[in-house]
Design a protein around this motif. Structure first.
Motif, PDB file in Angstrom:
ATOM      1  N   GLY A  66       0.794  -1.216   0.000  1.00 29.46           N
ATOM      2  CA  GLY A  66       0.000   0.000   0.000  1.00 29.46           C
ATOM      3  C   GLY A  66       0.827   1.266   0.000  1.00 29.46           C
ATOM      4  N   ARG A  67       0.160   2.381  -0.331  1.00 25.22           N
ATOM      5  CA  ARG A  67       0.770   3.710  -0.314  1.00 25.22           C
ATOM      6  C   ARG A  67       1.981   3.797  -1.238  1.00 25.22           C
ATOM      7  NH1 ARG A  67       1.690   4.388   5.891  1.00 25.22           N
ATOM      8  NH2 ARG A  67       1.874   2.127   5.681  1.00 25.22           N
ATOM      9  N   ASN A  68       1.776   3.335  -2.463  1.00 27.19           N
ATOM     10  CA  ASN A  68       2.751   3.486  -3.536  1.00 27.19           C
ATOM     11  C   ASN A  68       2.041   4.086  -4.742  1.00 27.19           C
ATOM     12  OD1 ASN A  68       5.560   2.314  -2.922  1.00 27.19           O
ATOM     13  ND2 ASN A  68       4.207   0.745  -2.050  1.00 27.19           N
ATOM     14  N   ASN A  69       2.594   3.910  -5.913  1.00 27.45           N
ATOM     15  CA  ASN A  69       1.956   4.379  -7.151  1.00 27.45           C
ATOM     16  C   ASN A  69       1.773   3.206  -8.118  1.00 27.45           C
ATOM     17  OD1 ASN A  69       1.867   7.195  -6.430  1.00 27.45           O
ATOM     18  ND2 ASN A  69       4.081   7.269  -6.787  1.00 27.45           N
ATOM     19  N   LEU A  70       1.450   2.043  -7.568  1.00 27.48           N
ATOM     20  CA  LEU A  70       1.294   0.860  -8.400  1.00 27.48           C
ATOM     21  C   LEU A  70       0.048   0.984  -9.261  1.00 27.48           C
ATOM     22  CD1 LEU A  70       2.169  -1.850  -5.723  1.00 27.48           C
ATOM     23  CD2 LEU A  70       3.663  -0.917  -7.507  1.00 27.48           C
ATOM     24  N   SER A  71       0.144   0.485 -10.481  1.00 24.23           N
ATOM     25  CA  SER A  71      -0.969   0.584 -11.430  1.00 24.23           C
ATOM     26  C   SER A  71      -1.280  -0.790 -11.994  1.00 24.23           C
ATOM     27  CB  SER A  71      -0.609   1.572 -12.543  1.00 24.23           C
ATOM     28  OG  SER A  71       0.582   1.158 -13.208  1.00 24.23           O
ATOM     29  N   GLY A  72      -2.227  -0.809 -12.935  1.00 23.10           N
ATOM     30  CA  GLY A  72      -2.642  -2.073 -13.522  1.00 23.10           C
ATOM     31  C   GLY A  72      -3.666  -2.771 -12.633  1.00 23.10           C
ATOM     32  N   THR A  73      -3.863  -4.030 -12.882  1.00 22.23           N
ATOM     33  CA  THR A  73      -4.853  -4.801 -12.135  1.00 22.23           C
ATOM     34  C   THR A  73      -4.177  -5.639 -11.056  1.00 22.23           C
ATOM     35  OG1 THR A  73      -4.725  -6.648 -13.693  1.00 22.23           O
ATOM     36  CG2 THR A  73      -6.346  -4.917 -14.150  1.00 22.23           C
TER      37      THR A  73
END
Length: 1022
Positions: free
Chosen positions: A673-680
């Motif tokens: 959590g609290r990152n900039n991860l994207s996608g599914t």
């Protein structure tokens, strides 16, 4: 006469050689047995030495009768793993009377049916041998058995005691004892019997009148213990530990005149324990430990009592220790820890000359520890966790055999006095942690020549301490942490070793401003310098301590900013550097590491591409709260041993590697959590998923909630809040063990129909589905199914008061779950999710219908937020049952009716918002309601009373509330034309307003909105 004498000599001469000579057929059977068995040659101490050149009656484990027949075969602990199933050799030893195959490793095979051929058996021991399944009927044919041992309770040193469990169903226990009426000793520990008290008590007492030893520990027995069990006059040993008897304890003293051992540990016993049992003259061993609901007091013990062991740990025994405890002159083990005893420790306890173990921790004893002036054999005293006060008596240190002394968690004050003749003391362990001891560290500690462990942490010791003072030749553990000490060491390069034998050195919070001189410590394995004032770089010599043998290093909570180069990590198992100011790239962890914590530093750049290769043995990798960038490298999927991976609160980008949830089935915690991860979110959760915590919150994840997440049946915390997930409610989680569910601020939609069917969430304590597009009614919800919010007791299954994940035993380290909740309009991070904290947040959705009356069943609920929906109907009076409620927000709905007077009885509520509904009537009066601002009630045109009515304090003088004036009218005799003009103007304006309101929808909506605002301006605090 002479003839008779010589005849006797001849017979003896004939018989004696035969008694030591094995018959050929017996030897042949034994050799065949040896060759057919599969066993570990290196571990064998008997079979490996059987030699055909030696008389088989002299083989290890073999005993013969006078005729050369094998009558006893003792093959225990031979690590036999097979070859016995259909052994024609073993089961043709028809003269066998004793067979012992205990503590072997048969791989879940059933007890061989051929055992029925051994009809002469009187003693059969198959305990801890790895047999499994139903006990076969063939055992019932061994009619001569006097001793039968099928237990698996004591074999935990080999493998889990419940891994290869036997069970008695057909035949059951009743059939077994009815056929084996000669039994005098019966051991069935960890054999699944699953019988009611009336059944198993009566079956044993009616069939085995001569039974002397009965051991049924961990047999899934239930209570009660009925009186028929007391009809065993010969019984001397009764062991019923770890069953759910849930009953009172009968008075065993009435019938069991020969009872020597009574053990009822962890049996869920209730009520008061009979005092007369303590007075039984035959009783030598008594264990009632871990029965929290069992109460009682200690009696006046009779003279010459035979008790040797008395264990009452973890019960509710109370009262004081009687002076007559000294009458138990044979007592060697006394454990009264974690009870409710009070008062002084009687001085007569010092007369227990045989006492070797004393544990009176976790009670309410006060006063001082009495003199053990005659206890020559006393080797262990544990008086920790009490309320002992005063000075530590010097007489304790004069006990010649004392090796362990624990005085932790008391309130001793004053200094530890220096004593004489201590060099001859045998004291080996001294633990006075968690007290209020003060003054400088006594110099006499260094004179305790046999001292191995000195634990002084968490007291009020003060002053400067030179590490060189501890010259004890055998000292291997030293803990000075968490005092008011200033620890120093010299900088000399003397060839003399400072702490030559110390293995564990704990100097946390010792005001260290520089690293102590530990260059040449030869045995140091664990070093804890955390919570000090260490600055600058970590010196590279620290990695060479003990010639690289350092295995545990904790430098956390300091001011360190880098590593002195060159450096090379040794084979560390634990490396804890969290909460420093370390800069640069993330260090490659040691290949040997189990635990690595780099969190709360300033590490930058990306996670090393090959990080997974270096985490091949790691169970815990924590790199949260840094400045890491880039993507999560796929190599981390090769860290198959990981239980906990926390990369949260960084600036990581890219997607979650699909291999991550699939490859690492051991995961207990995955926190990204609290990152900039994207996608599914990858739909690749393994069928063997063991996740307990999944936190993917505050990223930019899209798509749907993966269906394979339903494989994670043991998941307790799921947080995917603050993303862009677009899906329906995750009904796939119906079979999980959720405690915390956070779906806040996504694009979820649809109704909650499946939520009604979710009954498995028995421990659910936090659910937040706010700020989504959920719709539909909620009146059908039966909140009473969420038992975790009904009673705080339902959430006390854990021995801790907050959610945590114990990933493996390593100095008490664990992962502590945290979550962000919305309370009082603010987001609050719960660093510890207390077991007793419960909340429901359905706000900012499109729910309609009435609030279910069953909401009042959640009696341990702390927070309830249903605001910003379209709820109708009245506020349920059942909310008044929520006595633990501290937060209630029902604002911006369409609720009608009066505020229930029951709400005024909520004494713990600190935040209330009922604004912008259609409530009317008088606001209930109550001590808490008077503390709320008018904003809590604004937007409800019909409400009056405190706190919206400023004149409410004058109500008693006859002033009526606004809008509800009395019929009393005060007429004026004169016409005031100013008032008439104003009235005519008002009538024209009012008529125009009414016409526009009736015929123009846009005007109508705008008008009522303005009326609300004007009304609130006129009566904001009245």
């Amino acid at each position: 006469m002479k003839t008779l004498f010589f005849l006797s000599i001849f017979c003896i001469t004939c018989i004696l050689p035969a008694s030591s000579q094995c018959l050929d057929d017996q030897k042949s059977l034994l050799l065949g047995l040896r060759n057919s068995l599969i066993f570990n040659l290196s571990a064998s101490k008997k079979l490996v030495h059987w030699n055909h050149n030696i008389d088989c009656c002299n083989w290890d484990g073999v005993e013969c009768d006078v005729f050369g027949h094998v009558i006893s075969l003792q093959l225990d602990r031979e690590m036999i793993s097979g070859g016995i199933e259909n052994s024609e050799y073993l089961f043709n030893l028809s003269y066998l009377e004793k067979l012992n195959l205990a503590s072997n490793k048969f791989n879940k095979i059933q007890i061989p049916k051929g055992i029925s051929n051994l009809a002469n058996l009187t003693h059969l021991n198959l305990s801890c041998a790895g047999f499994a399944g139903q006990v076969p009927h063939e055992v019932l044919r061994l009619k001569k058995l006097a001793s039968l041992d099928l237990s698996a309770f004591v074999c935990s040193h080999l493998f889990s005691p419940f891994l290869f469990q036997l069970y008695l169903e057909n035949p059951n226990l009743k059939m077994l004892v009815q056929n084996l009426k000669e039994l005098k000793e019966l051991y069935l520990d960890a054999v699944a019997i699953s019988a009611q008290g009336n059944d198993w008590c009566h079956a044993i007492s009616s069939s085995l009148p001569d039974l002397r030893i009965l051991s049924l520990r961990s047999c899934h027995l239930s209570g009660p213990i009925v009186s028929s069990l007391l009809e065993l006059p010969s019984l001397s040993v009764l062991l019923l530990d770890h069953n759910d008897l849930a009953s009172a304890v009968p008075d065993f003293s009435a019938n069991f005149s020969g009872l020597t051992t009574l053990s009822l540990a962890s049996c869920s016993l209730l009520g008061s324990f009979p005092e007369k049992v303590f007075e039984m003259l035959s009783l030598q061993n008594l264990d009632l430990s871990d029965n929290m609901l069992l109460s009682g007091t200690l009696p006046n013990f009779p003279q010459n009592g035979s008790l040797r062991t008395m264990v009452l740990r973890g019960t509710n025994f109370s009262g004081s220790l009687p002076d007559s405890i000294s009458n138990l002159s044979m007592l060697s083990n006394l454990d009264l820890s974690s009870c409710s005893f009070i008062g002084l420790i009687p001085s007569t306890i010092g007369n227990l000359t045989e006492l070797t173990y004393l544990d009176i921790s976790s009670n309410n004893f006060n006063g001082s520890i009495p003199l053990f002036r005659l206890s020559k054999k006393l080797t262990y005293i544990d008086a920790s966790h009490n309320s002992l006060t005063g000075n530590i008596p010097s007489s304790l240190f004069a006990l010649p055999s004392l090796t362990i002394l624990w005085l932790s968690d008391n309130e001793f004050h004053g200094q530890v006095q220096e004593l004489s003749n201590l060099s001859s003391s045998l004291l080996e362990e001294l633990d006075v942690r968690y007290n209020h001891l003060e003054g400088p560290i006594p110099k006499f500690f260094s004179e305790l020549e046999q001292l191995k462990m000195l634990l002084l942490s968490s007291n009020k010791f003060k002053g400067t301490v030179q590490l060189e003072m501890f010259k004890n030749p055998h000292l291997d553990t030293l803990d000075l942490s968490h005092n008011d000490l200033f620890v120093q060491s010299t900088d000399s390069d003397s060839s003399l070793l400072m702490l030559p034998n110390v293995i564990t050195l704990i100097l946390a919070s010792c005001k260290l401003q520089r690293f102590p001189s530990l260059h040449r410590q030869p045995r140091l394995f664990e070093l804890d310098l955390s919570s000090n004032q260490l600055k600058g770089e970590i010196p590279n010599w620290i990695w060479e301590i003990g010639n690289g043998s350092l295995g545990h290093l904790n430098l956390s909570n300091n001011l360190l900013h880098g590593f002195q180069k060159p450096y090379k990590f040794p084979s560390l198992y634990v490396l804890d550097l969290h909460s420093n100011q370390l800069l640069g790239e993330l260090p490659i962890p040691p290949l040997s590491s189990y635990y690595v914590d780099y969190s709360y530093n300033y590490f930058t750049n990306s996670v090393p591409d090959d990080i997974g290769r270096f985490l091949c043995r790691a169970h815990f990798f924590f790199a949260s709260n840094n400045n890491l960038t880039g993507e999560i490298p796929p190599s981390i999927c090769s860290a198959y041993a990981l239980h906990v991976l926390d990369l949260s609160a960084n600036a990581l980008t890219g997607g979650i590697p699909p291999c991550l949830p699939y490859n690492i089935s051991r995961f207990g915690v995955l926190s990204l959590g609290r990152n900039n991860l994207s996608g599914t979110i990858p739909d690749t959760f393994s069928v063997n998923c063991n996740l307990q915590t999944l936190d993917l919150s505050k990223n930019v994840l899209t798509g749907k909630i993966p269906r394979s997440l339903g494989n994670c049946a043991s998941i307790e915390l799921l947080n995917i809040g603050n993303n862009r997930i677009e899906d329906t409610f995750p009904c796939l989680l119906m079979k999980t063990s959720l405690r915390v569910l956070i779906l806040r601020s996504n694009k979820l939609y649809g109704d909650l129909q499946c939520l009604e069917a979710i009954q498995e969430w028995l421990n659910l304590q936090i659910i937040d589905i706010s700020t989504n597009n959920f719709s539909g009614g909620i009146s059908f919800l039966s909140f009473s199914k969420w038992r975790g919010m009904i009673s705080a007791n339902n959430n006390k299954q854990s021995k801790y008061n907050h959610l945590r994940f114990d990933f493996f035993e390593l100095n008490g380290r664990y992962y502590q779950d945290a979550v962000t909740v919305s309370l009082k309009g603010l987001e609050m991070e719960l660093k510890k999710i207390l077991i007793i904290f419960t909340s429901i947040d359905f706000s900012n959705n499109k729910f309609h219908g009435e609030i279910p009356y069953s909401i009042g069943d959640l009696k341990s609920l702390y927070g309830l937020n249903l605001s910003h929906n379209e709820l109708t109907g009245s506020i349920p009076t059942s909310i008044g049952n929520l006595t633990q409620l501290g937060f209630l927000d029902l604002s911006v709905n369409k609720l009608t009716g009066k505020i229930p007077v029951e709400l005024a009885s909520l004494t713990f509520i600190s935040f209330l918002n009922l604004s912008y509904n259609r409530l009317f009537g008088e606001i209930p009066e109550g001590p808490q309601f008077r503390t709320f601002l008018p904003a809590s009630f604004e937007g409800n045109l019909g409400l009056y009373g405190c706190p919206v009515d400023t004149s409410c304090n004058k109500k008693a003088s006859g002033v009526s509330p606004p809008g509800f004036q009395t019929e009393e009218v005060h007429l004026k005799k004169e016409i005031d034309w100013d008032y008439v003009s104003a009235a005519l103007g008002f009538a024209v304006a009012f008529g125009s307003t009414v016409w526009l309101t009736l015929h123009c929808k846009r005007w109508r909506e705008m008008f009522f909105g303005k009326v609300d605002q004007i009304y609130l301006k006129f009566f904001p605090r009245r």
